[in-house]
Design a protein around this motif. Structure first.
Motif, PDB file in Angstrom:
ATOM      1  N   ALA A   1       0.824  -1.208   0.000  1.00  0.00           N
ATOM      2  CA  ALA A   1       0.000   0.000   0.000  1.00  0.00           C
ATOM      3  C   ALA A   1       0.859   1.258   0.000  1.00  0.00           C
ATOM      4  N   ALA A   2       1.944   1.239   0.753  1.00  0.00           N
ATOM      5  CA  ALA A   2       2.836   2.398   0.792  1.00  0.00           C
ATOM      6  C   ALA A   2       3.463   2.643  -0.574  1.00  0.00           C
ATOM      7  N   THR A   3       3.857   1.570  -1.253  1.00  0.00           N
ATOM      8  CA  THR A   3       4.465   1.699  -2.577  1.00  0.00           C
ATOM      9  C   THR A   3       3.472   2.225  -3.602  1.00  0.00           C
ATOM     10  N   LEU A   4       2.231   1.776  -3.524  1.00  0.00           N
ATOM     11  CA  LEU A   4       1.215   2.158  -4.502  1.00  0.00           C
ATOM     12  C   LEU A   4       0.449   3.419  -4.114  1.00  0.00           C
ATOM     13  N   ASN A   5       0.785   4.006  -2.960  1.00  0.00           N
ATOM     14  CA  ASN A   5       0.049   5.172  -2.456  1.00  0.00           C
ATOM     15  C   ASN A   5      -1.448   4.856  -2.310  1.00  0.00           C
ATOM     16  N   SER A   6      -1.744   3.645  -1.865  1.00  0.00           N
ATOM     17  CA  SER A   6      -3.131   3.225  -1.674  1.00  0.00           C
ATOM     18  C   SER A   6      -3.742   3.910  -0.459  1.00  0.00           C
ATOM     19  N   CYS A   7      -5.057   4.028  -0.474  1.00  0.00           N
ATOM     20  CA  CYS A   7      -5.756   4.736   0.605  1.00  0.00           C
ATOM     21  C   CYS A   7      -5.667   3.995   1.934  1.00  0.00           C
ATOM     22  N   CYS A   8      -5.613   2.650   1.875  1.00  0.00           N
ATOM     23  CA  CYS A   8      -5.594   1.887   3.118  1.00  0.00           C
ATOM     24  C   CYS A   8      -5.299   0.430   2.828  1.00  0.00           C
ATOM     25  N   VAL A   9      -5.097  -0.316   3.894  1.00  0.00           N
ATOM     26  CA  VAL A   9      -5.133  -1.780   3.858  1.00  0.00           C
ATOM     27  C   VAL A   9      -6.387  -2.202   4.594  1.00  0.00           C
ATOM     28  N   SER A  10      -7.236  -2.951   3.916  1.00  0.00           N
ATOM     29  CA  SER A  10      -8.484  -3.414   4.511  1.00  0.00           C
ATOM     30  C   SER A  10      -8.283  -4.783   5.132  1.00  0.00           C
TER      31      SER A  10
END
Length: 285
Positions: free
Chosen positions: A106-115
């Motif tokens: 998620a940090a690498t992809l700039n994702s909003c969150c980990v669900s």
């Protein structure tokens, strides 16, 4: 708010192929379930695949979240096992390691969150005992999320220890963090009679970081195609728009993978006009 789709409903598609399908239809976000074929932490191809996915998301200006609901990735014999509730600490730590990997992705992809979710209560334990273990095992996950600047979207799930938003609230009494947010599943609310749904959206608006959506019948935890259940969606979408929710609205139809191309189109054609109507009503010309 970006309309998206969960890749657990595209399990028979190659990862980049599935992302291209979503982009071609008009989706603007994706919920990536890390599983055997998609960013598998045990695959030697994970680093090159991660680069390809990052490039795709950037080029298409896609939003994303990372989902940790793979069924048999960590244990080929038991669905969703192990969880943070496993009485065997070494098995619970296997889940912790997986969640930390999801956070890194998620940090690498700039994702909003980990669900994520809690898992089911072990047989023979009381609710408080299991809740204590969940809070204890969640701490290193939240610390890693804090270190990487990633939010955790905790999802109440029917049949699990934390099945309702009320029980999620009890968890917050034991462990809270600015990184501990909520993944709200519209069908789950309806299934477990947490209605009217717009009231729960209003209550949790400041903690919602991810929203799942599908149709469902009251009291039955089965994700259905829109129009096949009992949910009336316009007021729900209007509420999400009204509270200013700006994250992903992700269709979750994991059991429709055999007919995924049709399900992707039908879901978009059902939801997109409702979203546009709600947005135009909120911001008339």
């Amino acid at each position: 708010m970006k309309l998206g789709y969960n890749t657990n409903g595209l399990a028979h598609h190659e990862p980049l192929q599935s992302l291209q399908l979503l982009a071609d239809v008009g989706y603007e976000s994706v919920a990536i379930t890390i599983d055997h074929n998609f960013l598998n932490p045990f695959s030697e191809l994970r680093h090159s695949q991660l680069e390809q996915v990052a490039t795709f998301l950037n080029e298409h200006e896609f939003g994303s979240v990372i989902e940790s609901g793979a069924r048999f990735l960590l244990d080929p014999n038991i669905k969703h096992a192990p969880t943070l509730l496993d009485p065997d600490d070494s098995r619970a730590q296997r889940r912790t390691g997986y969640l930390k990997y999801c956070i890194d992705v998620a940090a690498t992809l700039n994702s909003c969150c980990v669900s994520m979710w809690s898992g089911a209560k072990p047989a023979g334990e009381t609710f408080p005992e299991s809740l204590d273990r969940l809070a204890r095992n969640l701490k290193p996950v939240l610390q890693h999320a804090e270190d990487r600047g990633v939010d955790i979207g905790f999802e109440p799930e029917p049949g699990m220890l934390i099945d309702t938003t009320g029980r999620f609230e009890r968890l917050l009494h034991l462990i809270d963090s600015p990184r501990l947010k909520m993944t709200m599943d519209i069908g789950h609310l309806f299934c477990l009679n947490e209605v009217p749904i717009f009231g729960y959206i209003e209550k949790w608006k400041d903690r919602m970081v991810n929203v799942h959506i599908e149709d469902m019948v009251a009291g039955v935890h089965e994700h259905l195609m829109f129009g096949e259940g009992q949910i009336h969606f316009p007021p729900i979408i209007e509420s999400l728009v009204g509270v200013g929710y700006a994250g992903g609205l992700h269709v979750e139809l994991s059991r429709h993978g055999h007919d995924a191309a049709v399900a992707v189109h039908k879901s978009f054609e059902f939801l997109k006009p409702i979203i546009e109507d709600a947005q135009s009503s909120r911001n008339p010309d």
